[in-house]
Design a protein around this motif. Structure first.
Motif, PDB file in Angstrom:
ATOM      1  N   GLU A  82       8.802  11.976   0.116  1.00 31.91           N
ATOM      2  CA  GLU A  82       7.898  10.883  -0.271  1.00 31.91           C
ATOM      3  C   GLU A  82       6.487  11.105   0.271  1.00 31.91           C
ATOM      4  OE1 GLU A  82      11.942   9.288  -0.845  1.00 31.91           O
ATOM      5  OE2 GLU A  82      10.969  10.452   0.737  1.00 31.91           O
ATOM      6  N   SER A 114       5.176   3.007  -0.188  1.00 32.14           N
ATOM      7  CA  SER A 114       5.386   4.125  -1.113  1.00 32.14           C
ATOM      8  C   SER A 114       6.134   5.294  -0.491  1.00 32.14           C
ATOM      9  CB  SER A 114       4.031   4.626  -1.636  1.00 32.14           C
ATOM     10  OG  SER A 114       3.351   3.608  -2.343  1.00 32.14           O
ATOM     11  N   GLY A 115       6.314   5.258   0.827  1.00 29.70           N
ATOM     12  CA  GLY A 115       7.054   6.302   1.516  1.00 29.70           C
ATOM     13  C   GLY A 115       8.397   5.819   2.024  1.00 29.70           C
TER      14      GLY A 115
END
Length: 264
Positions: free
Chosen positions: A221, A254-255
């Motif tokens: 990610e 988002s990770g």
């Protein structure tokens, strides 16, 4: 029997068979009793919007456990991750949030056991040789003493919540090598730190597997969003200093969140 009735009957039989084999989609996450354990990477240091009740633990409204809870509305949610936590302090101060009814657990722990903050401070302030030596000391601790500490923590989690799905999350690589940075650490220092992250993640993955837990790496990610990438989801050395080398809010959303969601 009509075609419509036959189709409905077949659909019912297929669903029943899938459920019996454990293949059907799990019940809604609304049925989960979720407990979020761990250190600053789970509490959300660096992501801002810290809750007043969390004090020095710095639990963020932007941290992946809170984001997962917001999206899934579990039956219950205990967010007890704390900045600075080690495997020992997680075991000693956080496991009380678990119970036999807990069905989902997330945890990050291990970085502070090998002196993460001291490693980064040494590398920022001291010579390349001193930095690499300190990183190598941490790597030795990862291989020698950390596995036993993780085993003890994971056994404590399993003892309190025998039916829970436990997801152990790893740590990102910090640097894109041959990246856009023109100052700061040397490429040798950056490579040593990335290697240490890889070793740590490998230890976490092995101990998690041996405990029967899921391990979810965040390296994929964060690839393309490391420091020196031009689009970093991590803080570099910054003020407040505690934010340094921790995910920004986007790094959590988002990770870490997708990494947890894929394994939860």
């Amino acid at each position: 029997m009509s075609t419509r009735s036959l189709g409905a009957t077949l659909a019912t039989l297929i669903l029943g068979a899938a459920t019996a084999l454990g293949l059907a989609r799990p019940a809604s996450a609304a049925g989960h009793d979720y407990v979020a354990l761990g250190d600053s990477y789970s509490s959300g240091v660096g992501a801002g919007s810290y809750t007043s009740e969390s004090g020095d633990c710095k639990r963020s409204a932007n941290a992946y456990p809170q984001l997962w809870r917001n999206a899934n509305s579990p039956s219950s949610f205990r967010f007890v991750a704390c900045s600075g936590a080690t495997t020992t302090s997680v075991a000693g101060t956080q496991l009380g949030a678990l119970s036999s009814s807990t069905t989902l657990v997330s945890v990050t722990a291990g970085g502070n056991d090998v002196g993460f903050a001291d490693v980064m401070q040494t590398c920022v302030l001291r010579s390349e040789a001193t930095c690499v030596s300190r990183v190598n000391t941490a790597v030795s601790q990862m291989r020698d003493s950390l596995p036993g500490k993780l085993d003890s923590l994971y056994a404590g989690i399993r003892s309190r919540s025998p039916q829970a799905r436990v997801v152990v999350l790893g740590y990102p690589r910090f640097y894109k090598l041959s990246g856009s940075c023109v100052a700061g650490l040397t490429e040798t220092e950056r490579g040593a730190l990335n290697n240490a992250s890889d070793v740590l993640n490998g230890v976490l993955a092995k101990r998690a597997a041996d405990a029967g837990f899921a391990f979810s790496s965040v390296v994929d990610e964060f690839t393309g969003h490391e420091l020196c990438s031009g689009d970093a989801w991590l803080h570099s050395v910054t003020v407040p200093v505690a934010n340094s080398y921790h995910p920004k809010a986007v790094g959590q959303s988002s990770g870490y969140l997708p990494a947890f969601r894929s394994a939860a």
